[in-house]
Design an enzyme around this catalytic site. Sequence first.
Site, PDB file in Angstrom:
ATOM      1  N   HIS A   1     -75.184  27.138 -31.770  1.00 14.36           N
ATOM      2  CA  HIS A   1     -76.146  26.178 -32.310  1.00 14.36           C
ATOM      3  C   HIS A   1     -76.522  25.130 -31.270  1.00 14.36           C
ATOM      4  O   HIS A   1     -75.662  24.435 -30.717  1.00 14.36           O
ATOM      5  CB  HIS A   1     -75.552  25.493 -33.542  1.00 14.36           C
ATOM      6  CG  HIS A   1     -76.324  24.309 -34.003  1.00 14.36           C
ATOM      7  ND1 HIS A   1     -77.679  24.343 -34.253  1.00 14.36           N
ATOM      8  CD2 HIS A   1     -75.940  23.023 -34.257  1.00 14.36           C
ATOM      9  CE1 HIS A   1     -78.088  23.154 -34.635  1.00 14.36           C
ATOM     10  NE2 HIS A   1     -77.054  22.336 -34.649  1.00 14.36           N
TER      11      HIS A   1
ATOM     12  N   HIS B   1     -73.185  38.865 -26.315  1.00 18.35           N
ATOM     13  CA  HIS B   1     -74.130  37.750 -26.393  1.00 18.35           C
ATOM     14  C   HIS B   1     -73.603  36.675 -27.345  1.00 18.35           C
ATOM     15  O   HIS B   1     -72.975  36.985 -28.370  1.00 18.35           O
ATOM     16  CB  HIS B   1     -75.498  38.240 -26.886  1.00 18.35           C
ATOM     17  CG  HIS B   1     -76.045  39.392 -26.108  1.00 18.35           C
ATOM     18  ND1 HIS B   1     -76.559  39.259 -24.838  1.00 18.35           N
ATOM     19  CD2 HIS B   1     -76.139  40.716 -26.420  1.00 18.35           C
ATOM     20  CE1 HIS B   1     -76.960  40.438 -24.398  1.00 18.35           C
ATOM     21  NE2 HIS B   1     -76.715  41.340 -25.332  1.00 18.35           N
TER      22      HIS B   1
ATOM     23  N   HIS C   1     -83.708  23.024 -24.510  1.00 14.82           N
ATOM     24  CA  HIS C   1     -84.676  22.464 -23.564  1.00 14.82           C
ATOM     25  C   HIS C   1     -86.108  22.675 -24.046  1.00 14.82           C
ATOM     26  O   HIS C   1     -86.931  21.756 -24.011  1.00 14.82           O
ATOM     27  CB  HIS C   1     -84.478  23.104 -22.183  1.00 14.82           C
ATOM     28  CG  HIS C   1     -85.417  22.598 -21.140  1.00 14.82           C
ATOM     29  ND1 HIS C   1     -86.653  23.170 -20.893  1.00 14.82           N
ATOM     30  CD2 HIS C   1     -85.304  21.566 -20.269  1.00 14.82           C
ATOM     31  CE1 HIS C   1     -87.251  22.509 -19.917  1.00 14.82           C
ATOM     32  NE2 HIS C   1     -86.467  21.536 -19.520  1.00 14.82           N
TER      33      HIS C   1
ATOM     34  N   ASN D   1     -83.445  20.416 -30.933  1.00  9.08           N
ATOM     35  CA  ASN D   1     -82.552  20.813 -32.017  1.00  9.08           C
ATOM     36  C   ASN D   1     -83.402  21.114 -33.254  1.00  9.08           C
ATOM     37  O   ASN D   1     -83.861  20.210 -33.940  1.00  9.08           O
ATOM     38  CB  ASN D   1     -81.547  19.696 -32.312  1.00  9.08           C
ATOM     39  CG  ASN D   1     -80.578  20.051 -33.424  1.00  9.08           C
ATOM     40  OD1 ASN D   1     -80.718  21.067 -34.085  1.00  9.08           O
ATOM     41  ND2 ASN D   1     -79.583  19.196 -33.632  1.00  9.08           N
TER      42      ASN D   1
ATOM     43  N   HIS E   1     -64.871  25.496 -44.011  1.00 12.13           N
ATOM     44  CA  HIS E   1     -65.307  24.222 -44.604  1.00 12.13           C
ATOM     45  C   HIS E   1     -64.167  23.204 -44.495  1.00 12.13           C
ATOM     46  O   HIS E   1     -63.082  23.428 -45.024  1.00 12.13           O
ATOM     47  CB  HIS E   1     -65.679  24.430 -46.067  1.00 12.13           C
ATOM     48  CG  HIS E   1     -66.624  23.401 -46.599  1.00 12.13           C
ATOM     49  ND1 HIS E   1     -66.403  22.044 -46.469  1.00 12.13           N
ATOM     50  CD2 HIS E   1     -67.803  23.531 -47.268  1.00 12.13           C
ATOM     51  CE1 HIS E   1     -67.401  21.387 -47.028  1.00 12.13           C
ATOM     52  NE2 HIS E   1     -68.260  22.261 -47.518  1.00 12.13           N
TER      53      HIS E   1
ATOM     54  N   CYS F   1     -76.967  21.889 -40.473  1.00 12.79           N
ATOM     55  CA  CYS F   1     -77.478  22.834 -39.480  1.00 12.79           C
ATOM     56  C   CYS F   1     -76.834  24.213 -39.567  1.00 12.79           C
ATOM     57  O   CYS F   1     -77.346  25.159 -38.979  1.00 12.79           O
ATOM     58  CB  CYS F   1     -77.269  22.269 -38.073  1.00 12.79           C
ATOM     59  SG  CYS F   1     -78.117  20.701 -37.782  1.00 12.79           S
TER      60      CYS F   1
END
Length: 496
Positions: A391, A387, A420, A424, A303, A224
């Site tokens: 994810h 802002h 919502h 995802n 990572h 993702c």
Amino acid sequence: MPAAPLPEFSSSVKLKYVKLGYQYLVNNFLTFLLVPFMAVLAVELVRLGPDEIITLWRSLHLDLVEILCMAFLIVFVSTVYFMSRPRPVYLVDYACFKPPNTCRVPFATFMEHTRLIYSDPKSVQFQTRILERSGLGEETCLPPANHYIPPNPTMEASRAEAQFVIFSAIDDLIKKTGVKPKDIDILVVNCSLFSPTPSLSAMIVNKYKLRSNIRSFNLSGMGCSAGLLSIDLARDLLQVHSNSNALVISTEIITPNFYSGNQRAMLLPNCLFRMGAAAILLSNRPREARRAKYRLVHVVRTHKGADDRAYRCIYEEEDAEGYSGISLSKDLMAIAGEALKSNITTIGPLVLPVSEQLLFFFTLVGRKLINMKWKPYIPDFKLAFEHFCIHAGGRAVIDELQKNLQLSPEHVEASRMTLHRFGNTSSSSLWYELSYIESKGRMRRGDRVWQIGFGSGFKCNSAVWKCIRTIKTPVDGPWADCIHRYPVHIPEVVKL
């Protein structure tokens, strides 16, 4: 007589103003030093008469050769500086795929299909509990192949979904920007779990008849957080190739990844992942700066794959019955927290004001040298960003980051509402969140945006953008027909 209790300094209003004063003093320290010096210099120049100033200038004994040498040196240093600094990378515009209503999966539909597909009541009960607490709404969408009973995860259906979501997003982007396919110099596509031959990037080249010398890349298996990896790759390519446009596509194809087994750790993706895609146009062309929305400031990648626990926390495998799926470890949130700490340790010095960096440093030294029981100081990232796009991997992810970064409900509103409304959507979720902020009319010139992505491997990646013009509230896009209903209250549990 008992002593009067000490005031609660930690919650004192006066302490708040002391901290604000400290931040103002430290962040403007050089200004406070230079202003008195410049004031004294101005007063002295005013006191001197014109003749004295001319005499002072002549006393410097600068001849024409020295002046020319100094001018040449200034021009040379300036040229080296401007030639060696990185090329600015602009985000001209982006577009998010909006699924049609025919792909909607209300809770009742999802659970009815689940009961028909799974014969094990425990698997049905588990997915019911997950969906009740997921934070998803009634309008999330799954591809057509997943509406069959049982689902039909064929190669043909997977390609059909990829073409549908990717081409729709690109068409919307071309319409918004007016860019011609022949003007695209770089193409980067990321899709983690669907990697056909020919690749998705080749599919796009074929559809839009892109140039034969286009630099195309197809990233797979990176989870993702791959959306920000694609941005980083495109940025590096734009540093090498001047006067170029880069098209970045972020998506996840849901069709081939439906899990039909009964392993609980592998049932979670069925409940959370939904269809989505985003197309982003980046450019280093100077003329694009006038109409671009954002400038890319930083990309920081972390990572944790060297650690076995982190490497296996999101793992594609087969269960004991031979069903293939994605297994999510119970350690996932703890590993995500460790990756986030490493990431913010790197990004903090790049974005935080000096006042926050000094507080963090002094607290760290105090814990090392004086008292290990001192509470670690968490930098206030709200001073660095207006802002936050976190994810939308699940309610637990958003809750954990809100708690660790001490964010307000408004700061995580875009992430919660995206989860919502769209579920995802993997790497593209960050762009739905940015679109939400724009649709609410909250993006102003000079605002800074922090995008945070998590993915298998395990990776935590960050991108920092600066808004270079006030964004008008869009009349189209994925939120156009529903933004007036948001934000909505999302209960802890939705009883099904």
